[in-house]
Design an enzyme around this catalytic site. Structure first.
Site, PDB file in Angstrom:
ATOM      1  N   SER B 452      50.637  38.978  48.837  1.00 29.29           N
ATOM      2  CA  SER B 452      49.939  40.090  49.481  1.00 29.29           C
ATOM      3  C   SER B 452      48.913  39.549  50.462  1.00 29.29           C
ATOM      4  CB  SER B 452      49.229  40.922  48.410  1.00 29.29           C
ATOM      5  OG  SER B 452      48.244  41.745  49.007  1.00 29.29           O
ATOM      6  N   TYR B 465      43.929  41.709  40.975  1.00 26.70           N
ATOM      7  CA  TYR B 465      45.092  41.791  41.862  1.00 26.70           C
ATOM      8  C   TYR B 465      45.116  40.607  42.836  1.00 26.70           C
ATOM      9  CZ  TYR B 465      48.475  43.691  45.159  1.00 26.70           C
ATOM     10  OH  TYR B 465      49.577  43.860  45.953  1.00 26.70           O
TER      11      TYR B 465
END
Lengths: 300, 582
Positions: B452, B465
């Protein structure tokens, strides 16, 4: 229905047709589908969208139609999925030619004796498994829309449920390509016209636009929208009237939709006519009535 | 093993059978310069379940040697097969397998109209093209003026040098008696990599008389080929290092065979001797698929689909985790359109199956598996299933992931555990298991891990995350270094805020359900407004599969975080102190 006067604010939200009026709408819708089916049967490879649109117009004129909500449309090939559509003129029929196994959509909106229809008819010249799949998967959409409206869900919530179901199905919601991303729009009665309308500026009935404009003005004051989409403008309880509902699903350059009138009353809702081509097709394939109607979205 | 003699129009043929004659019969036909013994290892393996028939073709082993060249004509060779099956199994139907010349002559039985053709249930062909097909193949490419077509003809001519040699009078037959027969086992061992070739007592005879096969058939078949179509399903086994039969010879075969399956094996010409287990297993799998009317996954994958042959990922198998929605689903469709077959993995089996179903509509073979990527056992089962059913994966997309917002302190141990299990362990399992398979099978491949933009962007409210994604990025870089020598590519994909539904499932640690729901709705609206579709990431993934970059940044956010972290780390740290959750 009386012509709305925005100055005189009616109490009543929306429009409740009489049973005679409903018969008039039903007759108009039946005629519209008959036109689409007749033209679909005539389609041949090499024909253009413009020709298919003109054929619908001719057929309907021959059957007593003098006025239009909008001129007939036809989309072939990847144009059925509105691929790359950015501006409204792209919806107009082009010289795209039909080929073997190409999907098509016919869309017409005749006004018969003042009663408006607005229908969509998707098919293929030959075979197209992707189109079959999309047509099959429109069945739970139709069942869900009615059920959620019956439950009195906010109209934008119903539209969001349609979006969500399309996402789960793996398709794209192509009705979002329309102006205002509408799932549906309200349809009303119009003053009957004795002589055929000669020209149709912008291919869209001006009477329709002006009526819709008046409805919109009133609706705005009453706090609802005649254009039904997922936005905040449609965040209100179901509004009585006739709604031309057109969920449009697209997948990899193939698109299909149905479009037909949904009748919403004060405390109930139903499809104006269940005897329409796509329902007949689902019945023949054992897909209708839908067994487990998906009920997505947030209960009010 | 039973031995008997069958007379075919005056020529005595020596026939060998294995197993119970009541079972489904399979006939194995040997090539040149061999005799029935080339099939012995395979025949023994098949004999448990089938009645296996082999024989020495005319001129070889214990069979008679007709004197005239014309006695080696194709039609007579096919009549020999007919005589053999009639004596062994009467009128019953049978499965047929041929290697080298055994395959060439069996094509005659499979494609020439007549009663024999009707009785053949399936045909497995190894390293022996139909001479008629070859005639058309040559004609098409000789008449074609393109350089690549000419190059293919030239390449095949180079590896077929021996056919010309066999047409030389005296020299070729006498070579076999002048010592080549004694040298043959050594040749097999060194040039053909057959581990322990056994000396064949009739090698000199097999070599010398078999030359007639070439002389009697090659010229007229290649000059006057006939239109020959097969009626039964055909399994084509292609040893990719074959020194005599080029893989290019089979590229038009689908024109002659409606139901064609092609399996490549990294081996030399004499695969029945070098890889008997594999060949026997493939024959059995194919034969039982034909008998049952349902092909295994591997064979469905091996089915030749002419309309997809030109696609860049044709013949590849891709495993995609998190394929039930978002980036995973979009990637499945993209790879299906690029020619790959798919294993769609998701914890939601309905969603995975839906992706597989739509991928099939795009022309791919596709399967769905319900797997929790965080579970080592479940991932192991998946990897085993893929290897057993589909013969392994060429492309692995470790995409499954969950969202979680909150600081290091807000995130409970359970929440840490949960996100690391899916986002990091899922990628570790997927990378390790499938990379190991690729290494073991000497198969080149590609592993793509979806990280990401957050991998480069520290933030006080996205601790778990971002940590998981930074780890995925580093793991990918390390793995890339490790697997470079094995010709296995590794790419980390770093997308920005993609509208995938991850926002509407994100866990906001330390908040009530209502608060979380409100946050999710807001985040989802922001993602929608960003309007960055999973299709764009899928496009980047496809590009990565084709070009193998180490890192693929998708979207402005990804470029920004990457550049900030590299060239303005101080600024990046300032941003980290801002709460970016909605």
């Amino acid at each position: 229905m009386p012509i709305l006067n925005p100055a005189a604010m009616p109490e009543q939200r929306g429009y409740i047709p009489t049973s005679e009026e409903l018969e008039g709408f039903r007759a108009a819708q039946k005629l519209a589908y008959a036109a689409a089916e007749a033209v679909a049967a005539e389609l041949k490879p090499g024909m253009t969208e413009k020709q298919a649109a003109a054929l619908q117009e001719t057929w309907l004129r021959d059957h007593g139609v003098n006025d239009w909500l909008h001129a007939p449309f036809a989309w072939f090939g990847d144009r059925t999925a509105f691929q790359g559509f950015k501006v409204a003129v792209q919806f107009l029929p082009t010289n795209r030619r039909l080929e073997e196994n190409m999907p098509f959509i016919l869309d017409n909106a005749p006004v018969l004796n003042g009663f408006t229809a607005d229908i969509g008819y998707a098919g293929v010249l030959g075979e197209n498994p992707i189109l079959d799949r999309i047509l099959d998967d429109l069945a739970p959409q139709r069942a869900m829309i009615l059920e959620l409206i019956r439950q009195g869900r906010a109209m934008n919530d119903v539209s969001k449920a349609v979006d969500k179901l399309i996402l789960m199905q793996g398709f794209e919601p192509r009705h979002k390509a329309y102006p205002f991303e509408v799932l549906a729009h309200q349809v009303t009665r119009q003053a009957p016209r004795d002589k055929p309308r000669r020209t149709m500026p912008f291919k869209f009935g001006l009477d329709f636009l002006s009526t819709l404009g008046q409805v919109a003005l009133v609706a705005r004051k009453q706090g609802w929208s005649p254009l039904w989409n997922s936005g905040e403008g449609s965040n209100h309880a179901p509004v009585p009237g006739l709604w031309a509902v057109e969920p449009h699903l697209g997948f990899r350059g193939v698109g299909a939709k149905f479009e037909e009138l949904l009748v919403i009353t004060e405390d109930d809702a139903y499809w104006l006519d269940d005897d329409v081509p796509h329902v007949k097709r689902w019945k023949a394939r054992g897909l209708w009535p839908v067994k487990d109607v998906p009920l997505l979205g947030e209960p009010a | 093993m039973n031995m008997s003699t069958v007379n075919s129009a005056g020529v005595d043929l020596q026939v060998f059978t294995y197993g119970d004659e009541k079972k489904q019969p399979i006939v194995l036909v040997h090539g040149y310069p061999d005799n029935h013994s080339v099939w012995e290892p395979v025949a023994k393996l098949l004999a448990d379940k089938y009645f296996v028939i082999t024989y020495d073709v005319r001129g070889a082993g214990g069979s008679d040697v007709p004197r005239k060249q014309a006695d080696f004509r194709m039609a007579l060779l096919s009549a020999d097969l007919k005589a053999v099956v009639e004596s062994c199994i009467g009128e019953r139907a049978f499965h047929l397998v041929g290697h080298d010349w055994g395959s060439i002559q069996s094509w005659e039985s499979v494609t020439a109209d007549g009663p024999l053709k009707q009785r053949i249930l399936s045909y497995t062909t190894i390293s022996g093209p139909c001479l008629d097909h070859m005639g058309y193949w040559l004609r098409k490419r000789t008449l074609n003026l393109s350089a690549s077509a000419k190059a293919k003809v030239f390449k095949q001519a180079l590896s077929s040098w021996y056919i010309g040699f066999f047409h030389l009078p005296v020299l070729a037959p006498s070579a076999w008696q002048g010592g080549l027969d004694k040298l043959w086992p050594k040749y097999l061992k060194h040039r053909e990599q057959v581990e322990e070739p056994e000396a064949n007592p009739t090698q000199g005879k097999d070599g010398k008389h078999g030359v007639q096969l070439y002389r009697a058939n090659f010229r007229n078949k290649l000059i006057n080929p006939e239109e020959r179509h097969a009626a039964c399903p055909v399994q084509l086994i292609v040893p990719t290092r074959d020194n005599y039969v080029g893989t290019q010879l089979f590229e038009d075969l689908h024109y002659w065979v409606d139901e064609l399956y092609r399996r490549d094996i990294n081996a030399n010409h004499w695969v029945p001797l070098s890889h008997p287990e594999k060949i026997a297993a493939w024959i059995e799998e194919f034969v039982s698929g034909v008998d049952k009317g349902k092909m295994s996954g591997a064979l469905q994958h091996a089915r030749v689909r002419p309309e997809r042959r030109k696609l860049p990922l044709y013949g590849k198998t891709a495993v995609i985790t998190g394929a039930g929605s978002g980036i995973g689903r979009a990637t499945a469709f993209k790879l299906a359109e690029a020619g790959a077959d798919l294993v769609c993995v998701d914890i939601n089996d309905e969603a995975a199956e839906r992706t597989a179903e739509l991928s099939r509509l795009l022309g791919a073979s596709a399967w769905s598996r319900k797997v929790d990527v965080g579970s080592a056992q479940a991932m192991q089962r998946l990897a085993k299933w893929v290897e057993k059913e589909l013969g392994g994966a060429d492309i692995v997309i470790n995409n499954a992931g969950i969202g979680m917002a909150g600081g290091v302190l807000d995130t409970s141990t359970q929440d840490w555990d949960r996100i690391l299990k899916v986002n990091l362990w899922g990628v570790i399992h997927g990378s390790r298991l499938f990379a190991q398979q690729m290494v073991d099978a000497h198969r080149s491949g590609h592993i793509i891990n979806v990280a990401s933009a957050a991998a480069f962007a520290p933030n006080r409210k996205l601790a778990a995350y971002s940590t998981s994604k930074a780890a995925v990025y580093m793991l990918s870089e390390c793995l890339r270094g490790e697997l470079a020598d094995q010709d296995i590519g590794v790419t980390a994909i770093c997308p920005g805020f993609v509208a995938t539904g991850i926002a509407s499932n994100t866990v906001y640690t330390g908040m009530s359900d209502e608060e979380q729901a409100a946050k999710r709705a807001k985040a989802d609206a922001l993602y929608q407004r960003r309007n960055f579709s999973p299709d764009e990431v899928a496009e980047a993934i496809l590009k990565a599969v084709l070009t193998n970059p180490a890192l693929s940044l998708v979207g402005a956010e990804a470029w920004t975080t990457r550049l900030l972290s590299r060239f303005a780390p101080a600024l990046s740290r300032r941003v980290a102190r801002i709460d970016i959750t909605p």
